[in-house]
Scaffold this active site. Structure first.
Site, PDB file in Angstrom:
ATOM      1  N   GLU A 178      38.245 -37.288  37.654  1.00 24.86           N
ATOM      2  CA  GLU A 178      39.039 -36.492  36.720  1.00 24.86           C
ATOM      3  C   GLU A 178      38.113 -35.597  35.909  1.00 24.86           C
ATOM      4  OE1 GLU A 178      42.073 -37.532  37.341  1.00 24.86           O
ATOM      5  OE2 GLU A 178      43.324 -36.767  35.706  1.00 24.86           O
ATOM      6  N   LYS A 218      43.299 -44.753  32.662  1.00 31.25           N
ATOM      7  CA  LYS A 218      43.852 -43.604  33.382  1.00 31.25           C
ATOM      8  C   LYS A 218      43.509 -42.358  32.570  1.00 31.25           C
ATOM      9  CE  LYS A 218      47.965 -41.911  35.709  1.00 31.25           C
ATOM     10  NZ  LYS A 218      47.999 -40.552  35.169  1.00 31.25           N
ATOM     11  N   GLU A 251      41.503 -50.179  35.115  1.00 30.68           N
ATOM     12  CA  GLU A 251      40.711 -49.036  34.642  1.00 30.68           C
ATOM     13  C   GLU A 251      41.538 -48.180  33.706  1.00 30.68           C
ATOM     14  OE1 GLU A 251      39.633 -46.704  38.073  1.00 30.68           O
ATOM     15  OE2 GLU A 251      38.931 -48.472  39.139  1.00 30.68           O
ATOM     16  N   SER A 266      49.418 -39.560  44.828  1.00 29.08           N
ATOM     17  CA  SER A 266      49.472 -39.886  43.401  1.00 29.08           C
ATOM     18  C   SER A 266      49.776 -41.374  43.271  1.00 29.08           C
ATOM     19  CB  SER A 266      50.503 -39.022  42.690  1.00 29.08           C
ATOM     20  OG  SER A 266      51.709 -39.091  43.370  1.00 29.08           O
ATOM     21  N   LEU A 267      49.884 -41.856  42.052  1.00 31.31           N
ATOM     22  CA  LEU A 267      50.135 -43.280  41.828  1.00 31.31           C
ATOM     23  C   LEU A 267      51.570 -43.474  41.366  1.00 31.31           C
ATOM     24  CD1 LEU A 267      46.883 -44.100  39.825  1.00 31.31           C
ATOM     25  CD2 LEU A 267      47.399 -44.823  42.159  1.00 31.31           C
ATOM     26  N   ARG A 270      43.434 -30.777  43.197  1.00 35.14           N
ATOM     27  CA  ARG A 270      44.455 -31.528  43.923  1.00 35.14           C
ATOM     28  C   ARG A 270      45.444 -30.602  44.641  1.00 35.14           C
ATOM     29  NH1 ARG A 270      48.265 -35.673  44.421  1.00 35.14           N
ATOM     30  NH2 ARG A 270      50.221 -34.805  43.778  1.00 35.14           N
ATOM     31  N   LYS A 305      44.157 -51.525  40.441  1.00 32.61           N
ATOM     32  CA  LYS A 305      43.861 -51.349  41.872  1.00 32.61           C
ATOM     33  C   LYS A 305      43.450 -52.687  42.478  1.00 32.61           C
ATOM     34  CE  LYS A 305      41.822 -46.847  40.876  1.00 32.61           C
ATOM     35  NZ  LYS A 305      40.602 -46.064  40.766  1.00 32.61           N
TER      36      LYS A 305
END
Ligand code: IVH
Length: 283
Positions: free
Chosen positions: A113, A55, A53, A22-23, A76, A228
Site C-alpha cells: 500500500e 489494513k 495485520e 480484493s478482500l 490496481r 490471513k
C-alpha cells in the site's frame, strides 16, 4: 474502458500477472467468527494459524522485481489491468530500487500500500492553502493525486511511504506468509512491525480491540484489520472466488462519528452522467 476503475489517461496500461483481488469485508466479531469457523471446517479441522495485520488505507501497488531490481510498478486499476506508474514509484524512498541481502527469487511480485503520512498530508495542505490551491480531502486522495502526477519531481517532493504485505511468484522462499514478510524486510522492504500470529479467536478479538484505539497514534491511516491464513499450502487449499481469496478477510473499523451541520447539497455530474448529491458541511 471500464467505468469505476482507477486508471488514468496518459499512463501505459499493463495486465497484472496475477489478478489483484480484493478482500471480503466484515464489520462484526460474529462475522469474524464465521470466517474462522469456515476456515476450520474447510481445512478439515487441521490446525492453522492466522496472521492478523493492520489494513492500510492507501493505494494498492504491485511491484515486479527481476534479478533484484525494481522493473515495474503498477496500480490496481480494475484488478486485471492497471497503470504503469514506475517512474513515480521510483521516487519513493521506502521502496528499494535494488534489493539487499540474498535469497530472493530471480523474478517475483510484491504487493503493498502506498500512503501519505499524516504529517506530510498536513504540510502539503498548509502549503496549498497559502498558495490558494484546493486542499486534499484526506491522505488517501492526496496519495492518489500524487501517484497519478505526470511530474515525478512533484512526487519526489511529497514524501510518500509504502508498506508491503504480500509476496507472489513461483519460488517464494517460505511456506509461511509471516516468515516471507520477515524475509522481504531483510531485502529492504518496509513491513509492519505490528503483525500478530493467532491460534484462537480470542487472541484475534484482542488484537482488533487493541488496534481499534491504538491506530490513532500510527503515522499513517488504517481502516481495519486483515486476517490471513498463514500457511501457503492451506491458502492454496482454501482457494479464491472470482473476487476475493477464501483464506483472508478484512475487518473494517467503525468510522469515527462526529456531529456537524449540512450547509448545502450540491449535485455532481460524473463521467458517465450519473448525478450524485454531495453534502457540504463544516469540519
Ligand atoms: S492482502 C488477495 N494485506 O485492502 C488480497 N491487503 O480489499 C491481498 N490492504 O486491495 C491483499 N492493508 O489494497 C492485504 N495488510 C494488508 C492490507 C491490504 C490494506 C488493502 C489492499 C487490498 C484491499 C482489500
Amino acid at each position: 474502458q471500464r467505468v469505476g476503475a482507477d486508471r488514468t489517461e496518459g499512463f501505459t496500461q499493463v495486465t497484472h500477472r496475477y489478478p489483484m483481488l480484493s478482500l471480503a469485508n466484515t464489520y462484526s466479531y460474529d462475522e469474524v467468527k464465521e470466517f474462522y469457523q469456515r476456515v476450520q471446517r474447510d481445512l478439515g479441522r487441521e490446525d492453522f494459524t492466522i496472521a492478523a495485520e493492520l489494513k492500510y488505507d492507501g493505494l494498492s501497488i504491485s511491484l515486479i522485481y527481476e534479478d533484484g531490481l525494481l522493473v515495474r510498478a503498477v496500480t490496481r486499476g480494475d484488478g486485471t489491468l492497471g497503470d504503469d506508474v514506475t517512474a513515480n514509484v521510483r521516487t519513493i524512498r521506502s521502496i528499494p530500487l535494488r534489493l539487499r541481502g540474498e535469497g530472493y527469487p530471480s523474478s517475483f511480485e510484491i504487493r503493498g500500500e502506498i500512503l501519505l503520512p499524516f504529517t506530510e498530508f498536513n504540510r502539503i495542505n498548509s502549503e496549498r492553502e497559502v498558495a490558494g490551491l484546493p486542499l486534499f480531502a484526506n491522505p488517501r486522495n492526496a496519495a492518489s493525486g500524487t501517484l497519478k502526477s505526470k511530474n515525478s519531481a512533484v512526487v519526489a517532493s511529497r514524501r510518500l511511504d509504502a508498506y508491503l504485505y504480500y509476496v507472489l511468484g513461483e519460488d517464494i522462499p517460505k511456506k509461511s506468509h509471516y516468515e516471507n514478510l520477515l524475509m522481504i524486510k531483510k531485502w529492504g522492504f518496509k513491513v509492519s512491525d505490528n503483525i500478530h500470529l493467532s491460534t484462537s479467536l480470542d487472541s484475534i478479538y484482542a488484537y482488533i480491540d487493541h488496534w481499534d484505539t491504538e491506530r490513532r497514534y500510527l503515522p499513517v491511516a488504517t481502516d481495519g484489520i486483515v486476517l490471513k491464513v498463514d500457511n501457503l499450502n492451506q491458502q492454496q487449499q482454501l482457494g479464491s472466488t472470482a473476487k476475493s481469496p477464501r483464506w483472508a478477510i478484512a475487518y473494517k473499523f467503525e468510522p469515527e462519528k462526529v456531529e456537524t451541520k449540512i450547509n448545502k447539497i450540491v449535485y455532481q455530474v460524473g463521467r458517465t452522467g450519473a448525478v450524485t448529491p454531495v453534502a457540504e458541511f463544516d469540519r
